[in-house]
Scaffold this motif. Structure first.
Motif, PDB file in Angstrom:
ATOM      1  N   SER A 106       0.832  -1.199   0.000  1.00  0.00           N
ATOM      2  CA  SER A 106       0.000   0.000   0.000  1.00  0.00           C
ATOM      3  C   SER A 106       0.869   1.251   0.000  1.00  0.00           C
ATOM      4  N   ALA A 107       0.416   2.287  -0.707  1.00  0.00           N
ATOM      5  CA  ALA A 107       1.187   3.522  -0.851  1.00  0.00           C
ATOM      6  C   ALA A 107       0.329   4.724  -0.465  1.00  0.00           C
ATOM      7  N   ASN A 108       0.979   5.733   0.101  1.00  0.00           N
ATOM      8  CA  ASN A 108       0.250   6.888   0.624  1.00  0.00           C
ATOM      9  C   ASN A 108       1.001   8.195   0.403  1.00  0.00           C
ATOM     10  N   VAL A 109       0.239   9.285   0.405  1.00  0.00           N
ATOM     11  CA  VAL A 109       0.803  10.630   0.486  1.00  0.00           C
ATOM     12  C   VAL A 109       0.082  11.332   1.637  1.00  0.00           C
ATOM     13  N   ALA A 110       0.877  11.996   2.492  1.00  0.00           N
ATOM     14  CA  ALA A 110       0.305  12.668   3.657  1.00  0.00           C
ATOM     15  C   ALA A 110       0.937  14.034   3.841  1.00  0.00           C
ATOM     16  N   VAL A 111       0.202  14.928   4.500  1.00  0.00           N
ATOM     17  CA  VAL A 111       0.674  16.285   4.788  1.00  0.00           C
ATOM     18  C   VAL A 111       0.551  16.533   6.288  1.00  0.00           C
ATOM     19  N   ARG A 112       1.298  17.534   6.762  1.00  0.00           N
ATOM     20  CA  ARG A 112       1.277  17.859   8.195  1.00  0.00           C
ATOM     21  C   ARG A 112       0.471  19.117   8.459  1.00  0.00           C
TER      22      ARG A 112
END
Length: 257
Positions: A106-112
């Motif tokens: 599984s692959a993800n993009v996240a922001v803070r």
């Protein structure tokens, strides 16, 4: 030992989960049609329509005259972040799918945002044993690869401010040990990637790399997540190299878009 985070309830209510996912999409991205909602949740249009109607009833959504739904009063607080998050998600998804095709995880993009990290795009592994979609979910920043990568670009003074005792006065047990956090952040700065072994969820391994904007600042973290039983430490260099390549391709598309 820290308690595990984001453990799926043993009696999960699918309809509630779907409604919350739609609320997160509306908050982050804005307008949404019934057909788009059905596609995102992989449900029938009638099911999507009922879910959206309930969100409207509870003021999480409103319906325009053209029958398109958007964030309602309850979600408007974060409306300013929609356009950036929506574009990043749209551009990132093909790159996440490519990572899943290459690595099988599984692959993800996240922001803070402050001391939290929100997953704005996620593509699941096709394997039966997998880490599920994290899209729309929020974790403490210091417990995620993306959060550590984004914290690594700010000063120690800013980190101390984010994790000050005053900000955690009502929940002191959630405040991380700053010395341990600084040590981890320094490791991330030195290595250029972040590694997470059960920090956010027990039994889950994650590896993440930075995604930089046109100015060179880190705007997001790109990561893969896998069950720890499938992780081989000898594969870490190749995992990081594949992620770095994916992040570079995403950065090019962000610049050209």
């Amino acid at each position: 030992m820290d308690k595990p985070l984001k453990t799926r309830p043993p009696y999960a209510i699918t309809s509630v989960d779907h409604a919350l996912k739609l609320a997160a999409i509306l908050q982050l991205e804005g307008r949404l049609t019934v057909s788009e909602a059905a596609a995102r949740l992989d449900v029938a249009r009638s099911t999507a329509h009922r879910l959206l109607a309930m969100l409207v009833y509870r003021d999480f959504a409103v319906q325009d005259e053209d029958k398109v739904y958007r964030a309602g009063p309850v979600l408007e607080l974060a409306a300013h972040s929609r356009s950036t998050a929506s574009r990043l998600r749209q551009v990132a998804l093909p790159h996440l799918q490519r990572l899943v095709d290459l690595l099988g995880e599984s692959a993800n993009v996240a922001v803070r945002a402050g001391d939290t990290c929100r997953f704005i795009a996620s593509v699941e592994s096709p394997q039966s044993l997998k880490v599920g979609s994290r899209e729309g979910m929020v974790f403490p920043a210091h417990r995620t690869t993306a959060g550590l990568l984004l914290l690594a670009q700010i000063s120690d003074e800013e980190i101390a401010s984010i994790y000050s005792r005053e900000r955690y006065a009502d929940h002191p047990a959630d405040r991380p040990d700053l010395d341990a956090l600084r040590t981890e952040i320094e490791r991330v700065r030195r290595n250029g990637f972040a590694f997470n072994d059960g920090r956010s969820e027990r039994g889950v391994i994650a590896v993440g790399v930075p995604v930089r904007g046109a100015s060179g600042d880190i705007v997001a973290g790109m990561s893969i997540s896998m069950p720890s039983v499938r992780y081989d430490k000898e594969s870490l260099p190749s995992l990081v190299a594949t992620l770095m390549s994916g992040a570079a391709a995403l950065e090019r598309d962000l610049r050209e878009g």
